[in-house]
Design a protein around this motif. Structure first.
Motif, PDB file in Angstrom:
ATOM      1  N   ASP A 167       0.833  -1.207   0.000  1.00  0.00           N
ATOM      2  CA  ASP A 167       0.000   0.000   0.000  1.00  0.00           C
ATOM      3  C   ASP A 167       0.868   1.257   0.000  1.00  0.00           C
ATOM      4  OD1 ASP A 167      -2.633   1.135   0.076  1.00  0.00           O
ATOM      5  OD2 ASP A 167      -2.262   1.721   2.153  1.00  0.00           O
ATOM      6  N   PHE A 168       1.980   1.201   0.717  1.00  0.00           N
ATOM      7  CA  PHE A 168       2.905   2.342   0.775  1.00  0.00           C
ATOM      8  C   PHE A 168       3.454   2.658  -0.621  1.00  0.00           C
ATOM      9  CE2 PHE A 168       7.128   4.217   1.305  1.00  0.00           C
ATOM     10  CZ  PHE A 168       6.893   5.217   2.242  1.00  0.00           C
ATOM     11  N   VAL A 169       3.895   1.616  -1.333  1.00  0.00           N
ATOM     12  CA  VAL A 169       4.460   1.807  -2.674  1.00  0.00           C
ATOM     13  C   VAL A 169       3.391   2.264  -3.658  1.00  0.00           C
ATOM     14  CG1 VAL A 169       5.619   0.663  -4.602  1.00  0.00           C
ATOM     15  CG2 VAL A 169       6.330   0.152  -2.264  1.00  0.00           C
ATOM     16  N   LYS A 170       2.204   1.661  -3.569  1.00  0.00           N
ATOM     17  CA  LYS A 170       1.125   2.035  -4.485  1.00  0.00           C
ATOM     18  C   LYS A 170       0.722   3.496  -4.340  1.00  0.00           C
ATOM     19  CE  LYS A 170      -1.234  -2.244  -5.677  1.00  0.00           C
ATOM     20  NZ  LYS A 170      -2.511  -2.970  -5.701  1.00  0.00           N
ATOM     21  N   ASN A 171       0.926   4.043  -3.143  1.00  0.00           N
ATOM     22  CA  ASN A 171       0.587   5.445  -2.898  1.00  0.00           C
ATOM     23  C   ASN A 171       1.768   6.376  -3.140  1.00  0.00           C
ATOM     24  OD1 ASN A 171      -2.303   5.910  -1.706  1.00  0.00           O
ATOM     25  ND2 ASN A 171      -1.601   3.971  -0.854  1.00  0.00           N
ATOM     26  N   GLY A 172       2.784   5.874  -3.862  1.00  0.00           N
ATOM     27  CA  GLY A 172       3.897   6.722  -4.265  1.00  0.00           C
ATOM     28  C   GLY A 172       5.050   6.778  -3.294  1.00  0.00           C
ATOM     29  N   GLY A 173       5.056   5.901  -2.299  1.00  0.00           N
ATOM     30  CA  GLY A 173       6.133   5.901  -1.311  1.00  0.00           C
ATOM     31  C   GLY A 173       7.470   5.518  -1.910  1.00  0.00           C
ATOM     32  N   ASP A 174       8.520   6.171  -1.437  1.00  0.00           N
ATOM     33  CA  ASP A 174       9.881   5.902  -1.918  1.00  0.00           C
ATOM     34  C   ASP A 174      10.396   4.593  -1.330  1.00  0.00           C
ATOM     35  OD1 ASP A 174      12.424   7.181  -3.242  1.00  0.00           O
ATOM     36  OD2 ASP A 174      13.078   6.418  -1.297  1.00  0.00           O
ATOM     37  N   ILE A 175      11.106   3.817  -2.151  1.00  0.00           N
ATOM     38  CA  ILE A 175      11.570   2.498  -1.730  1.00  0.00           C
ATOM     39  C   ILE A 175      12.597   2.580  -0.612  1.00  0.00           C
ATOM     40  CG2 ILE A 175      13.477   2.244  -3.373  1.00  0.00           C
ATOM     41  CD1 ILE A 175      10.903  -0.467  -2.587  1.00  0.00           C
ATOM     42  N   THR A 176      13.420   3.644  -0.584  1.00  0.00           N
ATOM     43  CA  THR A 176      14.412   3.783   0.484  1.00  0.00           C
ATOM     44  C   THR A 176      13.745   4.175   1.800  1.00  0.00           C
ATOM     45  OG1 THR A 176      14.835   6.077  -0.197  1.00  0.00           O
ATOM     46  CG2 THR A 176      16.296   4.383  -1.079  1.00  0.00           C
ATOM     47  N   VAL A 177      12.665   4.954   1.713  1.00  0.00           N
ATOM     48  CA  VAL A 177      11.915   5.296   2.927  1.00  0.00           C
ATOM     49  C   VAL A 177      11.236   4.043   3.475  1.00  0.00           C
ATOM     50  CG1 VAL A 177      10.000   6.652   3.862  1.00  0.00           C
ATOM     51  CG2 VAL A 177      11.542   7.675   2.177  1.00  0.00           C
ATOM     52  N   LEU A 178      10.683   3.229   2.574  1.00  0.00           N
ATOM     53  CA  LEU A 178      10.057   1.975   2.988  1.00  0.00           C
ATOM     54  C   LEU A 178      11.077   1.060   3.660  1.00  0.00           C
ATOM     55  CD1 LEU A 178       7.606   0.102   3.045  1.00  0.00           C
ATOM     56  CD2 LEU A 178       8.243  -0.690   0.760  1.00  0.00           C
ATOM     57  N   ARG A 179      12.274   1.023   3.119  1.00  0.00           N
ATOM     58  CA  ARG A 179      13.355   0.226   3.728  1.00  0.00           C
ATOM     59  C   ARG A 179      13.521   0.601   5.195  1.00  0.00           C
ATOM     60  NH1 ARG A 179      18.821   2.527   2.070  1.00  0.00           N
ATOM     61  NH2 ARG A 179      17.947   4.093   3.490  1.00  0.00           N
ATOM     62  N   ASP A 180      13.561   1.898   5.479  1.00  0.00           N
ATOM     63  CA  ASP A 180      13.760   2.363   6.855  1.00  0.00           C
ATOM     64  C   ASP A 180      12.547   2.062   7.730  1.00  0.00           C
ATOM     65  OD1 ASP A 180      16.218   3.326   6.063  1.00  0.00           O
ATOM     66  OD2 ASP A 180      15.507   5.372   5.721  1.00  0.00           O
ATOM     67  N   LEU A 181      11.349   2.210   7.166  1.00  0.00           N
ATOM     68  CA  LEU A 181      10.137   1.951   7.929  1.00  0.00           C
ATOM     69  C   LEU A 181      10.028   0.475   8.316  1.00  0.00           C
ATOM     70  CD1 LEU A 181       7.506   4.106   5.980  1.00  0.00           C
ATOM     71  CD2 LEU A 181       8.422   4.554   8.273  1.00  0.00           C
ATOM     72  N   LEU A 182      10.473  -0.414   7.429  1.00  0.00           N
ATOM     73  CA  LEU A 182      10.399  -1.849   7.687  1.00  0.00           C
ATOM     74  C   LEU A 182      11.580  -2.370   8.497  1.00  0.00           C
ATOM     75  CD1 LEU A 182       9.101  -3.210   4.248  1.00  0.00           C
ATOM     76  CD2 LEU A 182       7.786  -2.777   6.329  1.00  0.00           C
ATOM     77  N   GLY A 183      12.621  -1.535   8.631  1.00  0.00           N
ATOM     78  CA  GLY A 183      13.790  -1.965   9.387  1.00  0.00           C
ATOM     79  C   GLY A 183      14.717  -2.872   8.613  1.00  0.00           C
ATOM     80  N   HIS A 184      14.670  -2.789   7.270  1.00  0.00           N
ATOM     81  CA  HIS A 184      15.600  -3.561   6.440  1.00  0.00           C
ATOM     82  C   HIS A 184      16.957  -2.853   6.387  1.00  0.00           C
ATOM     83  CE1 HIS A 184      12.011  -5.465   4.055  1.00  0.00           C
ATOM     84  NE2 HIS A 184      12.226  -6.042   5.206  1.00  0.00           N
ATOM     85  N   THR A 185      18.004  -3.615   6.127  1.00  0.00           N
ATOM     86  CA  THR A 185      19.345  -3.028   6.065  1.00  0.00           C
ATOM     87  C   THR A 185      19.668  -2.478   4.675  1.00  0.00           C
ATOM     88  OG1 THR A 185      20.251  -5.241   5.652  1.00  0.00           O
ATOM     89  CG2 THR A 185      20.262  -4.435   7.927  1.00  0.00           C
ATOM     90  N   ASP A 186      18.972  -2.999   3.642  1.00  0.00           N
ATOM     91  CA  ASP A 186      19.148  -2.468   2.287  1.00  0.00           C
ATOM     92  C   ASP A 186      17.848  -2.630   1.520  1.00  0.00           C
ATOM     93  OD1 ASP A 186      19.062  -5.088   0.997  1.00  0.00           O
ATOM     94  OD2 ASP A 186      21.056  -5.407   1.840  1.00  0.00           O
ATOM     95  N   THR A 187      17.846  -2.207   0.270  1.00  0.00           N
ATOM     96  CA  THR A 187      16.603  -2.236  -0.509  1.00  0.00           C
ATOM     97  C   THR A 187      16.405  -3.527  -1.296  1.00  0.00           C
ATOM     98  OG1 THR A 187      17.711  -1.110  -2.361  1.00  0.00           O
ATOM     99  CG2 THR A 187      16.544   0.288  -0.753  1.00  0.00           C
ATOM    100  N   THR A 188      17.313  -4.499  -1.126  1.00  0.00           N
ATOM    101  CA  THR A 188      17.197  -5.750  -1.883  1.00  0.00           C
ATOM    102  C   THR A 188      15.869  -6.438  -1.612  1.00  0.00           C
ATOM    103  OG1 THR A 188      19.596  -6.050  -1.771  1.00  0.00           O
ATOM    104  CG2 THR A 188      18.279  -7.970  -2.367  1.00  0.00           C
ATOM    105  N   ILE A 189      15.527  -6.590  -0.325  1.00  0.00           N
ATOM    106  CA  ILE A 189      14.267  -7.238   0.033  1.00  0.00           C
ATOM    107  C   ILE A 189      13.095  -6.294  -0.225  1.00  0.00           C
ATOM    108  CG2 ILE A 189      12.944  -8.267   1.924  1.00  0.00           C
ATOM    109  CD1 ILE A 189      15.573  -9.062   3.226  1.00  0.00           C
ATOM    110  N   THR A 190      13.293  -5.030   0.137  1.00  0.00           N
ATOM    111  CA  THR A 190      12.216  -4.051   0.008  1.00  0.00           C
ATOM    112  C   THR A 190      11.757  -3.894  -1.433  1.00  0.00           C
ATOM    113  OG1 THR A 190      13.387  -2.871   1.784  1.00  0.00           O
ATOM    114  CG2 THR A 190      11.502  -1.773   0.795  1.00  0.00           C
ATOM    115  N   SER A 191      12.676  -4.030  -2.381  1.00  0.00           N
ATOM    116  CA  SER A 191      12.333  -3.838  -3.792  1.00  0.00           C
ATOM    117  C   SER A 191      11.327  -4.878  -4.277  1.00  0.00           C
ATOM    118  CB  SER A 191      13.594  -3.889  -4.661  1.00  0.00           C
ATOM    119  OG  SER A 191      14.247  -5.140  -4.529  1.00  0.00           O
ATOM    120  N   LEU A 192      11.170  -5.974  -3.539  1.00  0.00           N
ATOM    121  CA  LEU A 192      10.182  -6.995  -3.891  1.00  0.00           C
ATOM    122  C   LEU A 192       8.793  -6.373  -4.008  1.00  0.00           C
ATOM    123  CD1 LEU A 192       9.220 -10.021  -4.058  1.00  0.00           C
ATOM    124  CD2 LEU A 192       9.048  -9.947  -1.581  1.00  0.00           C
ATOM    125  N   TYR A 193       8.526  -5.388  -3.159  1.00  0.00           N
ATOM    126  CA  TYR A 193       7.189  -4.785  -3.141  1.00  0.00           C
ATOM    127  C   TYR A 193       6.899  -3.949  -4.383  1.00  0.00           C
ATOM    128  CZ  TYR A 193       7.437  -6.410   1.638  1.00  0.00           C
ATOM    129  OH  TYR A 193       7.579  -7.207   2.741  1.00  0.00           O
TER     130      TYR A 193
END
Length: 397
Positions: free
Chosen positions: A340-366
């Motif tokens: 939902d965050f990505v669909k609403n225009g959220g930045d992938i690096t911001v999502l990384r921080d919100l989810l507590g990931h160390t990099d965007t490798t996993i986050t980019s799945l979304y």
């Protein structure tokens, strides 16, 4: 903010202490090393379980009735020395991995008449975790340890360096498709919350169930709303402290994996649900004021921290009712938030921080899960091709 252990973490820590007593002395030093690096208790516990499996396999005869065929010929795993581990052969480690893949882990398969129907082998993820655990131990023994007398590491040869961790071959798009089939779409999230608040009670028949629901529904809504609006893990929600909520700044402070403290923003509606729950918390749950954890339950008439397992059951209960029998896990609520965050225009690096990931490798799945443009573009291509064909046909008429 000091880290306070949940009752579950206390039990896990006790389990770690008991497991260490069954394993060789150097495992205790490994545990101290991992704890100093703030590895979670759950990870340490799971690794120790795997070491016990590995060490037991090493001392079991490979041929029935022939003790001399054991990889290491000692009567107890506590007697497996550093020298034994240093001299392990790659072929022996590979034999162990092969045995893991072939072992039938279905306990019901003891019924010989039905064994052929009940065979269950470990999946590739389970094998990968075992190898990762062993790699972690051997790295400590060969690189991070030190003999107090000689100053040398405990072992000089690391056989696990030669072993690769198996990877399940799967495209990110395929993985995204699997996950997206079991999430709550953004346009249904508020409807789901409203369902719990106004409709779920209609599905209950027993008087006791209705009484329990009336006591717990504000807590349950606050929990689910928080999971859906932040994407935090269920363990992070379970360890959330009262003093970790800042209503003025609209943030919560949680402990991430590795006991890393993190402060994240929370949307208005989720903060409102938290506020409503906290208003009745001390009234509904006896002695809740003495508990520092936000989410509590009643155990023998007294408030105690709500466990991760209980949180999982809460989410499953409501999602089963909402989706007509198809319950989902709290982790799927995390996926729901991310998509939902990505669909609403959220930045992938911001999502990384919100989810507590160390990099965007996993986050980019979304990105794959949220990107509907692929289908739309393919349809547009098809429409253009038919339009071009029609125009060509008209010109030739």
């Amino acid at each position: 903010m000091a880290n306070i252990l949940t009752p579950e973490d206390e039990k896990i820590k006790e389990s770690i202490n008991n497991l260490q007593k069954e394993l060789p002395y150097y495992i205790r030093l490994y545990v101290l090393y991992k704890e100093s690096n703030e590895t979670s208790f759950k990870t340490i516990q799971q690794y120790l379980y795997r070491y016990k499996i590995f060490f037991n396999w090493l001392i079991v005869p490979q041929e029935e009735g022939k003790p001399e065929t054991a990889i290491i010929q000692v009567p107890d795993i506590k007697e497996i020395t550093l020298e034994h581990l240093e001299n392990l052969k790659l072929s022996e480690v590979n034999l162990f991995i092969a045995s893991l893949k072939e072992e039938n882990i279905n306990k019901e398969s003891k019924n010989k008449k039905r064994t052929y129907k009940l065979v269950k082998n470990r999946n590739i993820k389970s094998i990968a975790v075992m190898i990762s655990a062993l790699k972690s131990l051997f790295v400590f023994l060969s690189k991070k340890s030190e003999d107090e007398e000689t100053g040398e590491t405990f072992i000089s040869r690391n056989v696990m360096d030669k072993v690769d961790i198996p990877i399940k071959r799967e495209t990110s798009q395929n993985r995204a498709e699997k996950i997206s089939s079991v999430i709550i779409p953004g346009n249904e999230m508020e409807g789901f919350i409203q369902f719990i608040e106004t409709e779920y009670i209609k599905t209950l028949e027993l008087k006791q169930s209705i009484t329990t629901f009336n006591r717990d529904y504000r807590r349950d809504i606050a929990l689910i709303s928080l999971l859906l609006s932040t994407g935090i893990r269920v363990g992070e929600a379970a360890s959330l402290l009262i003093r970790g909520i800042n209503f003025k700044r609209q943030t919560i402070t949680i402990n991430r994996k590795g006991n890393k403290e993190d402060t994240i923003p929370v949307i208005d509606s989720a903060m409102d649900h938290l506020r409503e729950y906290l208003k009745i918390r001390d009234e509904k749950y006896k002695n809740a004021a003495e508990c520092e954890f936000v989410f509590v339950s009643l155990y023998k008439g007294e408030a105690r921290p709500l466990s991760r397992r209980s949180m999982e059951n809460i989410v499953k209960k409501y999602t089963e009712a909402y989706f007509d029998g198809s319950g989902i896990s709290p982790h799927k609520l995390r996926h729901s938030f991310a998509v939902d965050f990505v669909k609403n225009g959220g930045d992938i690096t911001v999502l990384r921080d919100l989810l507590g990931h160390t990099d965007t490798t996993i986050t980019s799945l979304y990105l794959n899960m949220a990107n509907d443009d692929k289908i739309q573009m393919l349809r547009k291509m098809e429409e253009n091709r038919f339009r071009a064909l029609e125009e060509e046909q008209e010109e030739n008429m």
